[in-house]
Design an enzyme around this catalytic site. Sequence first.
Site, PDB file in Angstrom:
ATOM      1  N   ASP A   1       0.926  -1.069  -0.067  1.00  0.00           N
ATOM      2  CA  ASP A   1      -0.156   0.182   0.009  1.00  0.00           C
ATOM      3  C   ASP A   1       1.074   1.415  -0.160  1.00  0.00           C
ATOM      4  O   ASP A   1       1.851   1.095   0.501  1.00  0.00           O
ATOM      5  CB  ASP A   1      -0.873   0.068   1.164  1.00  0.00           C
ATOM      6  CG  ASP A   1      -2.023  -1.112   1.596  1.00  0.00           C
ATOM      7  OD1 ASP A   1      -2.016  -1.857   0.271  1.00  0.00           O
ATOM      8  OD2 ASP A   1      -2.191  -1.424   2.255  1.00  0.00           O
TER       9      ASP A   1
HETATM   10  N1  URA Z   1      -1.076  -6.029   3.850  1.00  0.00           N
HETATM   11  C1  URA Z   1      -1.680  -4.814   3.847  1.00  0.00           C
HETATM   12  O1  URA Z   1      -2.653  -4.707   4.548  1.00  0.00           O
HETATM   13  N2  URA Z   1      -0.946  -3.800   3.271  1.00  0.00           N
HETATM   14  C2  URA Z   1       0.109  -3.943   2.614  1.00  0.00           C
HETATM   15  O2  URA Z   1       0.888  -2.934   2.000  1.00  0.00           O
HETATM   16  C3  URA Z   1       0.872  -4.984   2.468  1.00  0.00           C
HETATM   17  C4  URA Z   1       0.153  -6.149   3.510  1.00  0.00           C
END
Ligand code: URA
Length: 240
Positions: free
Chosen positions: A103
């Site tokens: 993310d």
């Molecule tokens: N899980 C999440 O919620 N976000 C990420 O970026 C990676 C794993």
Amino acid sequence: MKLYRILQSQGFGSRKGCVAQVRAGTVAVNGVVCDDPEAEFDTTGLELGLDGVAWAYRDKAYVLMHKPAGYECSHHPSHHPSVFSLLPPPLLQRGVQCVGRLDQDTTGLLLFSDDGQFIHRMISPRKGIAKIYRATCAEPVTDAMLEALRKGVMLNDEPAPIAALACERLDAATLRLTLAEGKYHQAKRMIAATGNRVETLHREAIGSHVLPADLPPGNWRWLETTDLQQLEQSWPSAKS
Ligand code: URA
């Protein structure tokens, strides 16, 4: 391989552009300037020099990055700059892709490659390669929360509970979470399912490969053969 084709394979431009660079006398091979674009070289261990900048020949590109917060894992980001803007043009030209996504607000270990089979093996749910995250939470990490994560929690659109491979409390509001899959927002959704909320998320490792402590956010590094072997050993199928 002909010199202009070697340059092309490394992402240094079009056929025409690579021929022109060689003819201009700006390309060295193993320390010696070569101005013949058609000259043949064995690519094993080949060291290029472009305008005096060293570039080792690599058949495939494998790269790790310390992803900073505020970057999207997309070639067409919508609200933040792209992680690809942190890579040099030759890597973009040769088409490296993210190995799974983080993310925009997640930091930590992110891999890139132009080897489609490697990417597939790394992200395949069948391989179940461990992704290890450190999450700081809005509320204290309770024993009940750790137990729920270990046993499995229900996520929207998933037919069965999803369990962490491992989880441990690091301090009052921080936990280390090891996941086998890479589902959309998985760590955040799993923690939300326990009634808590992720405030920061950092990927510390993929399999046994740990983000180098001396690599600052926004920087990248080549993965060498030993790094790749370490990643290969992370695959459960490679162990059995
Ligand atoms: N899980 C999440 O919620 N976000 C990420 O970026 C990676 C794993």
